[in-house]
Design an enzyme around this catalytic site. Sequence first.
Site, PDB file in Angstrom:
ATOM      1  CG  ASP A 138      -2.083   0.964   1.044  1.00  0.00           C
ATOM      2  OD1 ASP A 138      -2.525   1.165  -0.106  1.00  0.00           O
ATOM      3  OD2 ASP A 138      -2.540   1.544   2.052  1.00  0.00           O
ATOM      4  CE1 TYR A 140      -0.529   8.675   4.145  1.00  0.00           C
ATOM      5  CE2 TYR A 140       1.676   9.614   4.157  1.00  0.00           C
ATOM      6  CZ  TYR A 140       0.397   9.535   4.678  1.00  0.00           C
ATOM      7  OH  TYR A 140       0.064  10.342   5.742  1.00  0.00           O
ATOM      8  CG  HIS A 145      -4.512  10.437   2.338  1.00  0.00           C
ATOM      9  ND1 HIS A 145      -5.586  10.340   3.202  1.00  0.00           N
ATOM     10  CD2 HIS A 145      -3.636   9.452   2.693  1.00  0.00           C
ATOM     11  CE1 HIS A 145      -5.379   9.327   4.039  1.00  0.00           C
ATOM     12  NE2 HIS A 145      -4.210   8.777   3.762  1.00  0.00           N
ATOM     13  NE  ARG A 154       4.279  13.997  10.701  1.00  0.00           N
ATOM     14  CZ  ARG A 154       3.846  12.970   9.924  1.00  0.00           C
ATOM     15  NH1 ARG A 154       3.746  11.765  10.428  1.00  0.00           N
ATOM     16  NH2 ARG A 154       3.524  13.172   8.679  1.00  0.00           N
ATOM     17  CD  GLU A 211      -6.380   4.530   4.274  1.00  0.00           C
ATOM     18  OE1 GLU A 211      -5.720   3.690   3.644  1.00  0.00           O
ATOM     19  OE2 GLU A 211      -5.873   5.357   5.061  1.00  0.00           O
ATOM     20  CD  GLU A 213      -5.457   2.804  -0.465  1.00  0.00           C
ATOM     21  OE1 GLU A 213      -4.666   2.157  -1.193  1.00  0.00           O
ATOM     22  OE2 GLU A 213      -5.314   2.946   0.763  1.00  0.00           O
ATOM     23  CG  ASP A 245      -5.662   0.062   3.149  1.00  0.00           C
ATOM     24  OD1 ASP A 245      -5.649  -1.102   3.573  1.00  0.00           O
ATOM     25  OD2 ASP A 245      -4.803   0.914   3.459  1.00  0.00           O
ATOM     26  NE  ARG A 249      -8.163   6.392   9.103  1.00  0.00           N
ATOM     27  CZ  ARG A 249      -7.433   6.239   7.996  1.00  0.00           C
ATOM     28  NH1 ARG A 249      -6.150   5.909   8.075  1.00  0.00           N
ATOM     29  NH2 ARG A 249      -7.983   6.396   6.819  1.00  0.00           N
ATOM     30  CD  GLN A 252      -3.244   4.795  10.390  1.00  0.00           C
ATOM     31  OE1 GLN A 252      -4.460   4.731  10.231  1.00  0.00           O
ATOM     32  NE2 GLN A 252      -2.457   5.407   9.530  1.00  0.00           N
ATOM     33  CE1 TYR A 256       1.581   7.696  14.198  1.00  0.00           C
ATOM     34  CE2 TYR A 256       2.774   7.770  12.131  1.00  0.00           C
ATOM     35  CZ  TYR A 256       2.280   8.405  13.241  1.00  0.00           C
ATOM     36  OH  TYR A 256       2.500   9.742  13.400  1.00  0.00           O
ATOM     37  CE  LYS A 265      -3.379   2.765   7.238  1.00  0.00           C
ATOM     38  NZ  LYS A 265      -4.278   3.211   6.164  1.00  0.00           N
ATOM     39  CB  THR A 269      -7.346  -4.908   1.594  1.00  0.00           C
ATOM     40  OG1 THR A 269      -6.456  -4.570   2.667  1.00  0.00           O
ATOM     41  CG2 THR A 269      -7.184  -3.924   0.451  1.00  0.00           C
ATOM     42  CB  THR A 361      -6.508   7.761   1.282  1.00  0.00           C
ATOM     43  OG1 THR A 361      -6.483   6.705   2.220  1.00  0.00           O
ATOM     44  CG2 THR A 361      -7.859   8.455   1.293  1.00  0.00           C
ATOM     45  CD  GLU A 375      -7.843  12.471   3.920  1.00  0.00           C
ATOM     46  OE1 GLU A 375      -8.047  11.285   3.584  1.00  0.00           O
ATOM     47  OE2 GLU A 375      -7.332  13.324   3.161  1.00  0.00           O
TER      48      GLU A 375
HETATM   49 MN    MN Z   1      -4.175   2.775   2.530  1.00  0.00          MN
END
Ligand code: MN
Length: 431
Positions: A138, A140, A145, A154, A211, A213, A245, A249, A252, A256, A265, A269, A361, A375
Amino acid sequence: MPDLDETHDPGRKSWVASANAADSDFPIQNLPFGVFSRDTGTPRVCVAIGDQVLDLTFLEELGILTPAGSDRVFHTGTLNPFMALGPEKWTAARRGIARLLDADTPLLRDDARLCEVALVSQADVRMHLPFTVAGYTDFYASREHATNVGSMFRAPDNALLPNWLHIPIGYNGRASTVVVSGTDIRRPLGQLKGPQDDAPHLGPSAKLDFELELGAVVGQPSAMGQPITTAQAEQMMFGYVLLNDWSARDIQVWEYQPLGPFGSKAFGTTISPWIVTRDALAPFRVPTPERVKQLLPYLDEATPGNIDLQLEVDLRPDGAEPVTIAQTNAKYLYYSAAQQLTHHALTGCAMQVGDLLGSGTISGPDPESRGSLLELSWNGRDPVRVGDRTRTFLQDGDSVILRGWCEGEYRIGFGTCEGTILPATRMPSDP
Ligand code: MN
């Protein structure tokens, strides 16, 4: 980019009348590959045409369509043997199938007995995973996104990490839990730790998300130790699917760092049952967005790598009508699938027939073009209106339905990619 040929002729019609409707996802110019079964029968390879499927396993048995000559490739209930033949055979098979379905070709059209077996209504079949997934990676690749998620996880001034504008960022996912549209998804258990908690606890995810995708299906291998060019990567691409996907959260955000997502994740899928071929998408190719930083030359593309593919997400709460909650386009992806594959193989990582690359995503520039609830609800701050209800994240019984289509002189549709959330299970206990 494959050449345009008679299979892209917008004037071409099929004797399968439903394929000629302007709003059909599957006109004769599309011919996406899939795997179906009827009743308790074994899975068989097919293409979609209008509201029907054309049974390629049957046509190969009869010697009407023989992409591998005297060898058989449509008899195993998966597309991998056909994909292994390579791009010239893919194109030749597409031409042959289009000829069979052409309004002027009598062979099947005028043979009711043959048609009765070769053509089956999509309403009467069950679709299966179209190929055996060798590996799932996967990426990014949407700048919008990555910027949104980085802002939330962050800070806005540290949203895109310094490598993002130079490298198609990705992680190695799990092929074992890639499932076909229509498969229910169980809410995952995980370690959870809120920012105010002293210690983590075990529980069902409370921030379950989708997600939106695009999945790229790799149809040709590369050798271990051997990098590939973007042109080679493009040739290795068999086609594309819609991909959800599913992501937890809250699991995650605790797991992560430092190595990226793991269990959050890996529990499911979902992909759409139809692989829309690279050939079918040739008229809809567009360049990737303008570069913010110049890429290293190995990522340059001689031909446009993105697809002008309109995408929609519907959310359907249990017992309610579906509501469209996001609309975006695959053309916003900063890195194309060929760039992702080229970067994947750069270190000498071997690619296999049946590898699946998720784009990451796909979000666009507008608030309604965000491809995840994380989001859309800005991590739960702004509930999303779904008919007379609201959602921050998914609830049990919710269904998520992805749709995608290219629109030009004709429509190349991807069908739907759908899944419904089941309640979490309990941890098993020892007797
Ligand atoms: Mn993904």
